[in-house]
Write a protein that holds these residues in place. Structure first.
Motif, PDB file in Angstrom:
ATOM      1  N   GLY A  83      54.300 -15.029  -5.439  1.00 55.65           N
ATOM      2  CA  GLY A  83      55.037 -16.185  -6.322  1.00 55.65           C
ATOM      3  C   GLY A  83      54.087 -17.115  -6.819  1.00 55.65           C
ATOM      4  O   GLY A  83      54.385 -18.203  -7.257  1.00 55.65           O
ATOM      5  N   LYS A  84      52.933 -16.784  -6.699  1.00 55.14           N
ATOM      6  CA  LYS A  84      51.463 -17.809  -6.998  1.00 55.14           C
ATOM      7  C   LYS A  84      51.482 -18.205  -8.516  1.00 55.14           C
ATOM      8  O   LYS A  84      50.935 -19.127  -8.782  1.00 55.14           O
ATOM      9  CB  LYS A  84      50.283 -17.214  -6.563  1.00 55.14           C
ATOM     10  N   ILE A  85      52.188 -17.029  -9.233  1.00 58.35           N
ATOM     11  CA  ILE A  85      51.658 -17.107 -10.705  1.00 58.35           C
ATOM     12  C   ILE A  85      52.448 -18.431 -11.360  1.00 58.35           C
ATOM     13  O   ILE A  85      52.029 -19.268 -12.063  1.00 58.35           O
ATOM     14  CB  ILE A  85      52.559 -16.105 -11.768  1.00 58.35           C
TER      15      ILE A  85
ATOM     16  N   PHE B  99      35.769 -16.165  -9.775  1.00 54.58           N
ATOM     17  CA  PHE B  99      36.393 -17.535  -9.509  1.00 54.58           C
ATOM     18  C   PHE B  99      37.868 -17.808  -9.797  1.00 54.58           C
ATOM     19  O   PHE B  99      38.459 -18.487  -9.266  1.00 54.58           O
ATOM     20  CB  PHE B  99      35.574 -18.508 -10.212  1.00 54.58           C
ATOM     21  N   GLY B 100      38.117 -16.939 -11.215  1.00 54.95           N
ATOM     22  CA  GLY B 100      39.734 -17.063 -11.465  1.00 54.95           C
ATOM     23  C   GLY B 100      40.610 -16.053 -10.286  1.00 54.95           C
ATOM     24  O   GLY B 100      41.653 -16.684 -10.476  1.00 54.95           O
ATOM     25  N   SER B 101      39.942 -15.077  -9.772  1.00 57.78           N
ATOM     26  CA  SER B 101      40.882 -14.732  -8.741  1.00 57.78           C
ATOM     27  C   SER B 101      41.171 -15.832  -7.604  1.00 57.78           C
ATOM     28  O   SER B 101      42.208 -15.790  -7.095  1.00 57.78           O
ATOM     29  CB  SER B 101      39.928 -13.395  -8.059  1.00 57.78           C
ATOM     30  N   LEU B 102      40.044 -16.706  -7.275  1.00 56.80           N
ATOM     31  CA  LEU B 102      40.369 -17.621  -6.123  1.00 56.80           C
ATOM     32  C   LEU B 102      41.576 -18.588  -6.690  1.00 56.80           C
ATOM     33  O   LEU B 102      42.321 -18.969  -6.028  1.00 56.80           O
ATOM     34  CB  LEU B 102      39.172 -18.424  -6.092  1.00 56.80           C
ATOM     35  N   LEU B 103      41.584 -18.977  -8.123  1.00 57.28           N
ATOM     36  CA  LEU B 103      42.581 -19.751  -8.600  1.00 57.28           C
ATOM     37  C   LEU B 103      43.940 -19.161  -8.644  1.00 57.28           C
ATOM     38  O   LEU B 103      44.944 -19.732  -8.465  1.00 57.28           O
ATOM     39  CB  LEU B 103      42.324 -19.930 -10.319  1.00 57.28           C
TER      40      LEU B 103
ATOM     41  N   ASN C 140      42.209  -7.704 -10.692  1.00 57.34           N
ATOM     42  CA  ASN C 140      43.524  -7.028 -10.990  1.00 57.34           C
ATOM     43  C   ASN C 140      44.275  -6.980  -9.535  1.00 57.34           C
ATOM     44  O   ASN C 140      45.429  -7.123  -9.311  1.00 57.34           O
ATOM     45  CB  ASN C 140      43.184  -5.654 -11.261  1.00 57.34           C
ATOM     46  N   LEU C 141      43.389  -6.664  -8.281  1.00 59.06           N
ATOM     47  CA  LEU C 141      44.155  -6.755  -7.116  1.00 59.06           C
ATOM     48  C   LEU C 141      44.912  -8.083  -6.815  1.00 59.06           C
ATOM     49  O   LEU C 141      46.117  -8.391  -6.417  1.00 59.06           O
ATOM     50  CB  LEU C 141      43.228  -6.494  -5.985  1.00 59.06           C
ATOM     51  N   THR C 142      43.876  -9.289  -6.820  1.00 59.04           N
ATOM     52  CA  THR C 142      44.386 -10.508  -6.754  1.00 59.04           C
ATOM     53  C   THR C 142      45.525 -11.039  -7.685  1.00 59.04           C
ATOM     54  O   THR C 142      46.697 -11.590  -7.291  1.00 59.04           O
ATOM     55  CB  THR C 142      43.428 -11.666  -6.924  1.00 59.04           C
ATOM     56  N   GLU C 143      45.703 -10.363  -8.804  1.00 55.28           N
ATOM     57  CA  GLU C 143      46.864 -10.752  -9.824  1.00 55.28           C
ATOM     58  C   GLU C 143      48.060 -10.059  -9.134  1.00 55.28           C
ATOM     59  O   GLU C 143      48.958 -10.620  -9.414  1.00 55.28           O
ATOM     60  CB  GLU C 143      46.436 -10.210 -11.372  1.00 55.28           C
ATOM     61  N   LYS C 144      48.146  -8.932  -8.840  1.00 56.33           N
ATOM     62  CA  LYS C 144      49.203  -8.266  -8.115  1.00 56.33           C
ATOM     63  C   LYS C 144      49.765  -8.990  -6.998  1.00 56.33           C
ATOM     64  O   LYS C 144      50.869  -9.066  -6.980  1.00 56.33           O
ATOM     65  CB  LYS C 144      48.678  -6.773  -7.838  1.00 56.33           C
TER      66      LYS C 144
ATOM     67  N   TYR D 158      44.775 -19.304  -4.648  1.00 61.13           N
ATOM     68  CA  TYR D 158      44.609 -20.686  -4.042  1.00 61.13           C
ATOM     69  C   TYR D 158      44.651 -21.684  -5.105  1.00 61.13           C
ATOM     70  O   TYR D 158      43.834 -22.258  -5.252  1.00 61.13           O
ATOM     71  CB  TYR D 158      43.333 -20.684  -3.197  1.00 61.13           C
ATOM     72  N   PRO D 159      45.909 -22.016  -5.705  1.00 58.44           N
ATOM     73  CA  PRO D 159      45.870 -22.881  -6.795  1.00 58.44           C
ATOM     74  C   PRO D 159      45.262 -24.360  -6.296  1.00 58.44           C
ATOM     75  O   PRO D 159      45.106 -25.103  -7.168  1.00 58.44           O
ATOM     76  CB  PRO D 159      47.434 -22.990  -7.244  1.00 58.44           C
ATOM     77  N   ARG D 160      45.951 -24.803  -5.147  1.00 59.51           N
ATOM     78  CA  ARG D 160      45.600 -26.257  -4.678  1.00 59.51           C
ATOM     79  C   ARG D 160      44.001 -26.417  -4.281  1.00 59.51           C
ATOM     80  O   ARG D 160      43.585 -27.497  -4.633  1.00 59.51           O
ATOM     81  CB  ARG D 160      46.538 -26.515  -3.649  1.00 59.51           C
ATOM     82  N   TYR D 161      43.464 -25.387  -3.994  1.00 61.33           N
ATOM     83  CA  TYR D 161      42.118 -25.739  -3.396  1.00 61.33           C
ATOM     84  C   TYR D 161      40.864 -24.762  -4.203  1.00 61.33           C
ATOM     85  O   TYR D 161      39.814 -25.002  -4.079  1.00 61.33           O
ATOM     86  CB  TYR D 161      42.134 -25.118  -1.640  1.00 61.33           C
ATOM     87  N   ALA D 162      41.459 -24.146  -5.112  1.00 58.48           N
ATOM     88  CA  ALA D 162      40.495 -23.071  -5.800  1.00 58.48           C
ATOM     89  C   ALA D 162      39.309 -23.781  -6.315  1.00 58.48           C
ATOM     90  O   ALA D 162      38.016 -23.143  -6.603  1.00 58.48           O
ATOM     91  CB  ALA D 162      41.080 -22.075  -6.819  1.00 58.48           C
TER      92      ALA D 162
END
Length: 273
Positions: A265-267, A161-165, A255-259, A168-172
């Motif tokens: 620039g989602k961070i 679920f954290g990967s989704l956030l 790890n993949l979604t973090e990269k 997709y910050p707005r809808y996660a």
């Protein structure tokens, strides 16, 4: 030792963030009262469908399923909330990610804080069920084993679920609510998964959450299981194998979604909420 201090700091950070809105007494009072809302709702649903026959073994099935689902609900929410608060409220996510230790380690330490709070709530509800509703169960070594091996499962779910956030910050959070509700539906929490239509029943049978809840019930002496595909003696082995694979998969996905989040620039992206 440095990694242990780092994990301990993350653990204490999550506790302080979670409890800084009030005094310790009121915080633990809130932690005691909060889980009753879901349980009371389920009890009245049970009463509406089957009457108020609390001696029916199926009531123990529903009650224990709902109580132990608190672990899944709180731990997954805890990791997602940690990521959300780092980015939205404190704007420290980018600094957390460039720390010498992986952000996953940071989340693991904070996850334990939510796990401890969940354990407190579950203990209160188990004692309440035994005293007020005469639910008969007995603790065993097998129960402790199931609890220990459930930790990677809860952490893995929170990471997914954290990967989704991250992406997709707005809808996660809406996506998380959808998936958490779906998991609640197909994990044998309040009814056996064998009543589900195909292919949901097949997915539910091999879901680590179904195996875990069945194992927990079995280890407490409750003989009604949500599925009858596996021999009860093989439940633990199946649960450990599937949960281990789930854990490896979730680490790789996170790890993949973090990269990807770093590249896109989602961070530093916020919703303005």
């Amino acid at each position: 030792m440095a990694i242990i201090r780092f994990l301990l700091s993350s653990f204490l950070l999550a506790l302080k963030v979670e409890s800084n809105w009030t005094r310790p007494f009121w915080f633990f009072f809130y932690q005691t009262i909060k889980p009753f809302s879901t349980v009371i709702l389920v009890i009245f649903m049970y009463k509406a469908v089957l009457g108020f026959d609390l001696k029916n073994p199926f009531f123990s099935f529903i009650y224990l399923g709902t109580v132990f689902w608190t672990f899944v609900q709180n731990s997954t929410f805890g990791i997602s909330w940690s990521i959300l608060s780092d980015r939205e409220f404190y704007e420290t996510l980018k600094y957390m990610i460039i720390l010498p230790y992986s952000y996953t380690f940071n989340l693991f330490g904070r996850f334990f804080a939510y796990l401890v709070l969940s354990l407190f709530s579950v203990t209160v509800l188990l004692v309440t069920g035994k005293i007020l509703f005469s639910i008969k169960f007995s603790l065993s070594v097998l129960f402790v084993i199931y609890l220990i091996f459930s930790i990677p499962l809860f952490f893995s779910t929170g990471l997914l679920f954290g990967s989704l956030l991250l992406l997709y910050p707005r809808y996660a959070f809406f996506l998380q609510e959808f998936f958490t509700s779906t998991l609640f539906l197909i994990s044998g929490v309040v009814f056996p998964v064998k009543v589900l239509p195909f292919p949901l029943n097949l997915i539910a049978t091999y879901s680590p959450f179904t195996l875990w809840l069945d194992g927990i019930r079995k280890s407490l002496g409750i003989n009604i299981l949500s599925q009858d595909t596996f021999d009860p003696n093989k439940l633990l082995i199946n649960f450990i194998i599937i949960s281990f694979l789930f854990f490896i998969l979730s680490i790789k996905i996170f790890n993949l979604t973090e990269k990807i989040a770093r590249k896109k620039g989602k961070i530093e992206e916020t919703t303005g909420g």
